[in-house]
Design a protein around this motif. Sequence first.
Motif, mmCIF file in Angstrom:
data_model
loop_
_atom_site.group_PDB
_atom_site.id
_atom_site.type_symbol
_atom_site.label_atom_id
_atom_site.label_comp_id
_atom_site.label_asym_id
_atom_site.label_seq_id
_atom_site.Cartn_x
_atom_site.Cartn_y
_atom_site.Cartn_z
ATOM 1 N N SER A 80 0.826 -1.206 0.000
ATOM 2 C CA SER A 80 0.000 0.000 0.000
ATOM 3 C C SER A 80 0.861 1.257 0.000
ATOM 4 O O SER A 80 2.033 1.246 0.319
ATOM 5 N N ARG A 95 -15.399 5.077 1.484
ATOM 6 C CA ARG A 95 -15.609 3.784 0.847
ATOM 7 C C ARG A 95 -16.855 3.809 -0.022
ATOM 8 O O ARG A 95 -17.494 4.828 -0.204
ATOM 9 N N GLU A 110 -29.811 2.337 11.214
ATOM 10 C CA GLU A 110 -29.127 1.263 10.482
ATOM 11 C C GLU A 110 -27.686 1.637 10.163
ATOM 12 O O GLU A 110 -26.787 0.794 10.200
ATOM 13 N N ILE A 156 -25.792 1.008 13.251
ATOM 14 C CA ILE A 156 -25.633 -0.432 13.481
ATOM 15 C C ILE A 156 -24.602 -1.009 12.516
ATOM 16 O O ILE A 156 -23.755 -1.810 12.907
ATOM 17 N N SER A 157 -24.640 -0.555 11.278
ATOM 18 C CA SER A 157 -23.697 -1.097 10.292
ATOM 19 C C SER A 157 -22.264 -0.702 10.633
ATOM 20 O O SER A 157 -21.329 -1.326 10.159
ATOM 21 N N ASP A 200 -21.146 -0.995 13.638
ATOM 22 C CA ASP A 200 -20.891 -1.761 14.866
ATOM 23 C C ASP A 200 -21.130 -0.983 16.153
ATOM 24 O O ASP A 200 -20.560 -1.306 17.202
ATOM 25 N N THR A 251 -12.499 -4.185 13.332
ATOM 26 C CA THR A 251 -13.491 -5.083 12.721
ATOM 27 C C THR A 251 -14.316 -5.817 13.767
ATOM 28 O O THR A 251 -15.283 -6.496 13.419
ATOM 29 N N THR A 252 -13.938 -5.689 15.026
ATOM 30 C CA THR A 252 -14.634 -6.424 16.081
ATOM 31 C C THR A 252 -16.063 -5.919 16.250
ATOM 32 O O THR A 252 -16.320 -4.721 16.210
ATOM 33 N N GLY A 253 -16.954 -6.846 16.463
ATOM 34 C CA GLY A 253 -18.352 -6.480 16.686
ATOM 35 C C GLY A 253 -18.656 -6.309 18.169
ATOM 36 O O GLY A 253 -17.818 -5.839 18.944
ATOM 37 N N LYS A 256 -6.443 -1.247 12.704
ATOM 38 C CA LYS A 256 -7.024 -1.664 11.418
ATOM 39 C C LYS A 256 -8.138 -0.722 10.965
ATOM 40 O O LYS A 256 -9.071 -1.128 10.275
ATOM 41 N N ASP A 273 -7.751 1.336 8.838
ATOM 42 C CA ASP A 273 -7.583 1.490 7.397
ATOM 43 C C ASP A 273 -8.458 0.504 6.642
ATOM 44 O O ASP A 273 -8.510 0.512 5.423
ATOM 45 N N SER A 274 -9.166 -0.357 7.351
ATOM 46 C CA SER A 274 -10.068 -1.309 6.704
ATOM 47 C C SER A 274 -11.396 -0.635 6.434
ATOM 48 O O SER A 274 -11.550 0.567 6.627
ATOM 49 N N THR A 275 -12.379 -1.414 6.008
ATOM 50 C CA THR A 275 -13.710 -0.849 5.770
ATOM 51 C C THR A 275 -14.509 -0.755 7.061
ATOM 52 O O THR A 275 -15.602 -0.194 7.072
ATOM 53 N N ALA A 276 -13.980 -1.301 8.147
ATOM 54 C CA ALA A 276 -14.738 -1.303 9.400
ATOM 55 C C ALA A 276 -14.664 0.063 10.077
ATOM 56 O O ALA A 276 -13.731 0.824 9.888
ATOM 57 N N GLU A 335 0.100 -1.108 8.340
ATOM 58 C CA GLU A 335 1.074 -2.040 8.900
ATOM 59 C C GLU A 335 2.490 -1.477 8.925
ATOM 60 O O GLU A 335 3.423 -2.174 9.256
#
Lengths: 347, 441
Positions: free
Chosen positions: A46, A62, A89, A92-93, A95, A275-277, A300, A302-305, A328
């Motif tokens: 990246s 995103r 929503e 919620i989406s 998290d 990413t954890t819920g 993280k 940098d993720s979509t979460a 990273e």
Amino acid sequence: MSTEPTEVVEAGKHAGEPGATKEVEPLWHSEADELLVPPAAPVRSSESEDFTPGDLSAGLERSRGGFMSRLRGILRSGPSDADWESVEELLISGDVGGVLAIEIVEGARARKDAPSAEAAVRAELAGRLLPGEHGWRPRPAAPGQPAVVLMVGVNGTGKTTTIGKLAHVYRAEGRSVLLAAADTFRAAAIDQLRIWSDRTGCQFVAHAPGADPAAVIYDALDAAIARNVDVVIADTAGRLHTKSNLMDELAKMRRVIERRLPGSAPEVLFVLDATTGQNGLSQAKVFHETIGLTGIVLTKLDSTAKGGIVFAIEDALHIPVRLVGVGEKLGDLLPFDPDAFIDALFE
Amino acid sequence: MFDALSERLRKTLGALTGHGRVSADDVDAAMREIRLALLEADVNFKVVKDFVGRVRERATGVEILESLTAGQQVVKIVNEELVALLSAGDRAFKLTGNPAIILLVGLQGSGKTTSAAKLSRHLVKMGRRPILVAADPYRPAAADQLETLGRSLDVPVYRAPAGTSVLDIAKGGMEAARKLVRDTVILDTAGRLTVDEPLMKEIADLSAAYTASETLLVVDAMTGQEAVNVAAAFHAAVPVTGLILTKIDGDARGGAALSISAVTGLPVKFLGTGEKTDALEIFHPDRLASRILGMGDVLTLIERAQETYDEKQAVKMAEKLRKNSFTLEDMLDQMEQVRKMGPMGQILELIPGMGGMAKQAQESVDRGDLKRVEAIIRSMTPAERRDPNILNAARRRRIAQGSGTRLQDVNQLVKQFGGLQKMMKQMTGGRLGRRMPGLFG
Ligand SMILES: Nc1nc2c(ncn2[C@@H]2O[C@H](COP(=O)(O)OP(=O)(O)OP(=O)(O)O)[C@@H](O)[C@H]2O)c(=O)[nH]1
Ligand SMILES: [Mg+2]
């Protein structure tokens, strides 16, 4: 506790990289074509541009963008019941959690003071976060003592990588740093930390795999005190909060720090994967009960979460998010900025 | 932590058994609880929406089974729907080609390396000869980690010098497999984000160059709402054949797996249940369904209670209750039936109106009360079991001695049984008596 460290490495000596201590720039960068021939320290593909807090939301933009901008439009123009449902929503989406999302929407709808619906939602969200502390640094209990940071969390959240990044920050500020390899359990965990230690020019204390992690910490503190080290950062093995024997082991590590450095208040950073819920809350609670958390590192991002579980955690435990991980590479660690974080939820 | 869904529905819908049909009001109240429970379990909100719609349709107006409450009836439907979703796809573990290739992909920190080692162990148990290939050249010491694990399992690990491309690592791994006469190649790849285009391309190229018989997406059971997008993106890049759901030994409900299966139709194939290399289990949809609902094995018990429920015996028991000829012997029978079905507290949960007693019952099991009761009854003669009234002091002392209990334990049981008989007498003719046949109270 009498075990001698099996390995104590002075800064720069191990890596054969004498310049490492002065290095402030990311130690490596990557072009796509370098990917096929990475140097000994491998590269990530990246882009290696430096992030600033302001870039966070940009970096997180995103595919949901279309929906979000529509939603923002709605929120400005006076939402209907169905629109509020979309807000729920959206939360919620990200998290935030079902119950908390409902609470936030109800709170926002009840707010009469807010200039717009969006502002009301943001105010509800912001009210659940502690303010960011850009200048945060771990502090020693007494002058001349090392400051101690203990990195904890469930498996694979990014503890070891965060240590590398954090060490990089302190090294760049000219502090001496000692890394303690107190993950003696996971295969090659010690090697992994050693590589980060070499890259950042830290001192390094490790025992053999399988050794008592508390003994590693004890020896690391001894070494740090003897050599006037500014900061000790201890890596610990990832552990599920449901395993009480492993949680007891953590409590023991803390006791060792308190015994070796009486009166010290170690920074205990809970490393949470964005990413954890909803399980994140139960993780944080148990870790907090066991060892007393002083801060959260949200990795993280940098993720979509979106990392929305942080709202529930801060709401319940009042532990501030100190840092966020956005990649990273060594430079991919930022101070937490609540406004940028909330922005990112909406983008 | 939230209450188990069964408990929440019991509170919402009440504890009455078999009262006709599930009403529209019941359904409305239940749907709110189900939605929150599923969201709490990290099921994706869109999946929840569809799911709740389907359950609503099925539950409205449905006739409530004899032995269940309205809440349990709804739970039963929810469970059936969950199991149906989780049963998506073909769960068989396919190993074709020589060597057969297993490709592991996923986000950073999801547990690929550990899962690779576990799979290799599983394959050895199946009688195969696997080789592990360290195809993560990025994370520091990733190859060392795999090598350490492989060595502990006596499975060879192929690793390439730093700087080798992933395609070349795979090529070397295939050659090593041939040389070492290995029939299965497990490719452990680096964790990657779905938004990292170069790395997604890298894995797509790898997958295109070496056709894997299994391409498994490794998913952390603690994953939240993004699970669906992550899975869809990986599935778009490489032909994923199934999931390994890891870290299920924690207390995460694992709704992520449900969401992924519902949206992509991909089956879960394995569960990672611990850090050790033997902690890999074959996936069972029904168990994860129960877990998502936070009900332990209660759902399985609902099913099992229905299976074990022996019509003929039930009629006989109902008859006995009516005639008030329920004896200690019958009680022993009932206890055996209960034991066949599983832990006491969960059984009680099934008994209409007794959900709240489950905990107490479990405590009494833990204290060994039931074992004591059983031992006492077993030390009685058949005549005594049929008619406890003949139990004089001498008989009671003998029984206490024979069962290794104290005299007051025997006295207490006799007294309790008397009370039970009285209670049953009052209930016979009523509905409860007929509804409890398979389970003793
Ligand atoms: N994209 C991204 N990846 C990260 C970030 N932080 C860590 N990672 C990656 O996540 C994976 C796990 O990181 P580790 O640092 O090994 O995690 P850990 O918590 O030490 O893991 P265990 O010690 O095994 O429990 C590695 O592949 C890291 O490169 C982040 O902020 N962004
Ligand atoms: Mg680690």
